[in-house]
Motif scaffolding. Structure first.
Motif, mmCIF file in Angstrom:
data_model
loop_
_atom_site.group_PDB
_atom_site.id
_atom_site.type_symbol
_atom_site.label_atom_id
_atom_site.label_comp_id
_atom_site.label_asym_id
_atom_site.label_seq_id
_atom_site.Cartn_x
_atom_site.Cartn_y
_atom_site.Cartn_z
ATOM 1 N N ILE A 132 -28.295 89.029 102.984
ATOM 2 C CA ILE A 132 -29.492 88.025 103.213
ATOM 3 C C ILE A 132 -30.968 89.331 103.529
ATOM 4 C CG2 ILE A 132 -30.489 86.505 105.174
ATOM 5 C CD1 ILE A 132 -27.837 85.560 105.066
ATOM 6 N N GLN A 133 -30.705 90.845 103.774
ATOM 7 C CA GLN A 133 -31.646 91.130 103.816
ATOM 8 C C GLN A 133 -32.543 91.327 102.964
ATOM 9 O OE1 GLN A 133 -30.225 94.058 106.867
ATOM 10 N NE2 GLN A 133 -29.958 92.244 109.051
ATOM 11 N N LYS A 134 -31.509 92.549 101.856
ATOM 12 C CA LYS A 134 -32.223 92.545 100.818
ATOM 13 C C LYS A 134 -32.445 90.889 99.558
ATOM 14 C CE LYS A 134 -28.167 95.733 100.435
ATOM 15 N NZ LYS A 134 -27.500 96.700 100.245
ATOM 16 N N ASN A 135 -32.550 89.899 100.469
ATOM 17 C CA ASN A 135 -32.654 88.823 99.634
ATOM 18 C C ASN A 135 -32.229 88.472 98.205
ATOM 19 O OD1 ASN A 135 -35.110 87.822 101.727
ATOM 20 N ND2 ASN A 135 -36.583 89.383 100.500
ATOM 21 N N GLU A 136 -30.796 88.742 98.035
ATOM 22 C CA GLU A 136 -30.319 88.597 97.666
ATOM 23 C C GLU A 136 -29.156 87.347 97.072
ATOM 24 O OE1 GLU A 136 -27.558 91.200 96.184
ATOM 25 O OE2 GLU A 136 -28.514 93.046 96.964
ATOM 26 N N PRO A 137 -28.865 86.227 96.254
ATOM 27 C CA PRO A 137 -28.431 85.258 96.186
ATOM 28 C C PRO A 137 -27.224 85.873 97.169
ATOM 29 C CG PRO A 137 -29.062 85.724 93.569
ATOM 30 C CD PRO A 137 -29.032 87.135 95.117
ATOM 31 N N LEU A 138 -26.686 83.638 98.292
ATOM 32 C CA LEU A 138 -25.403 83.976 97.663
ATOM 33 C C LEU A 138 -24.516 82.116 97.661
ATOM 34 C CD1 LEU A 138 -26.119 83.555 102.297
ATOM 35 C CD2 LEU A 138 -25.012 85.459 100.921
ATOM 36 N N ASN A 139 -23.994 82.480 96.975
ATOM 37 C CA ASN A 139 -23.606 81.170 96.579
ATOM 38 C C ASN A 139 -22.230 80.741 97.753
ATOM 39 O OD1 ASN A 139 -23.765 82.152 94.010
ATOM 40 N ND2 ASN A 139 -21.802 83.882 94.173
ATOM 41 N N ILE A 140 -22.516 79.594 97.751
ATOM 42 C CA ILE A 140 -21.881 78.610 99.180
ATOM 43 C C ILE A 140 -21.635 77.391 98.418
ATOM 44 C CG2 ILE A 140 -22.707 76.898 100.908
ATOM 45 C CD1 ILE A 140 -25.497 78.674 100.540
ATOM 46 N N THR A 141 -20.351 77.607 99.450
ATOM 47 C CA THR A 141 -19.336 76.198 99.214
ATOM 48 C C THR A 141 -19.048 75.484 100.349
ATOM 49 O OG1 THR A 141 -17.139 76.007 98.147
ATOM 50 C CG2 THR A 141 -16.709 77.747 99.304
ATOM 51 N N THR A 142 -17.761 74.621 100.460
ATOM 52 C CA THR A 142 -17.130 73.924 102.163
ATOM 53 C C THR A 142 -16.488 74.159 101.147
ATOM 54 O OG1 THR A 142 -17.131 72.117 100.669
ATOM 55 C CG2 THR A 142 -19.476 72.493 102.015
#
Length: 354
Positions: A91-101
């Motif tokens: 997050i600090q490097k502004n890299e995208p996260l893959n989010i799931t549930t």
């Protein structure tokens, strides 16, 4: 997605709303889900009274949570306190996260588990030769944002119980070895169960559980018949049985979600806070955990009922669950500790509607 009717589920779970009796245990579990900071539940009762069945049914009932995909700590993409170090760095490097549930995890702690299995291990050789923190997560990492269930907790090594309670209280697990230290979030609801015939927990450890539910074998013949019938129907056709309870399950799930949303707005009169502390003082409850947990549980039950103001009736319902395991044992006393607390409550509060 409504996972309740997921026909691909390998092992159908008995519906929470179909469980007959054991109201104390069910209420304590629900309140801890609404406010995990209550501090978990210790369930003591006879063998075959549905302790583990009820815990699994509760987990099955709960809504899914958002997690970072392929993260070993069930990191919350929106809350830094519930993220692993790796996710925070991304997050600090502004890299995208893959989010799931995913479903809220329930982790069973086996009786023979070692501290390394519970807390995780650091590969010292890899750390020294490659200069990286090689960490193998344990059960506490898998339980982050979920429920950690310890059956027969009274038979667990005291040191291991200490470790679990420390993590449950702080929300973090720290592993240190050879000068290397690694921490990760470990915020979970600790649920312990046991049979009093096999020994009690030390009072210092019992006190660390937020609530204590006592359960026994159902005595009423018509209820026993109903329980046997329910179980037979479920074993014969579990998916069909679950479908019959889908509406009740969804209702209770929605009620819990709503309660979690309004909990922060629930208030308790200062007069009631004073009364709670007077009761704790008169019962010679050591420390302030009893006061704190009773206040939290009273707010949680008010939220569960859809209200933002705690009533004396709310306190009356939960105060035995919050205090009975904190009382000093008197072998000569014949009155049940829960009844003793209720009697004192009625004397301290001017009126109560049962």
């Amino acid at each position: 997605m409504n996972t309740f009717t997921n026909t691909k589920q390998a092992r159908p779970v008995f519906p929470f709303t179909a469980i007959v009796g054991q109201e104390e245990m069910k209420l304590a579990l629900i309140l801890n889900v609404i406010d995990p900071k209550i501090g978990g539940v210790m369930i003591m009762g006879d063998r075959g009274t549905g302790k583990s069945t009820t815990v699994r049914a509760l987990v099955d009932l709960l809504p899914e949570i958002k997690v970072v995909e392929n993260d070993l700590f069930n990191s919350d993409p929106d809350d830094p306190e519930l993220m692993s170090e790796e996710v925070r760095n991304l997050i600090q490097k502004n890299e995208p996260l893959n989010i799931t549930t995913k479903k809220i995890p329930m982790i069973d702690l086996p009786l023979g588990a070692t501290e390394d299995r519970v807390c995780g291990t650091i590969d010292i050789e890899k750390a020294l030769t490659e200069g990286v923190k090689a960490f193998e997560p344990g059960l506490l990492a898998a339980a982050n944002r979920g429920i950690l269930y310890v059956d027969e907790v009274n038979l667990l090594d005291d040191h291991l119980v200490d470790v679990l309670l420390d993590s449950a209280a702080s929300g973090w697990n720290t592993v240190e070895r050879e000068g290397i230290s690694i921490s990760h979030p470990a915020r979970f609801i600790l649920v312990g169960s046991g049979n009093p015939e096999e020994g009690e927990l030390r009072p210092q450890l019992l006190d660390r559980f937020g609530m204590h539910a006592q359960i026994g074998t159902v005595k009423e013949p018509h209820l026993r018949v109903k329980i046997v019938e329910q179980r037979a129907k479920f074993d014969e056709s579990p998916l069909e049985f679950r479908k019959n309870y889908e509406h009740l399950q969804n209702q209770l799930r929605d009620k819990i979600i709503k309660a979690r949303d309004i909990l922060k707005n629930v208030e308790i009169d200062n007069e009631y806070r004073i009364k709670i502390s007077e009761i704790c003082s008169e019962l010679n409850v050591d420390g302030l955990r009893g006061d704190i947990v009773t206040n939290r549980a009273a707010k949680a039950i008010a939220a569960f009922e859809g209200r933002t103001q705690v009533t004396p009736q709310d306190i009356f319902r939960i105060i035995p669950l919050c205090l009975r395991h904190r009382l000093r044992k008197d072998p000569l006393e014949s009155i049940d500790s829960g009844d003793k607390i209720r009697d004192l409550f009625l004397r301290n509060f001017d009126a109560i509607t049962n």
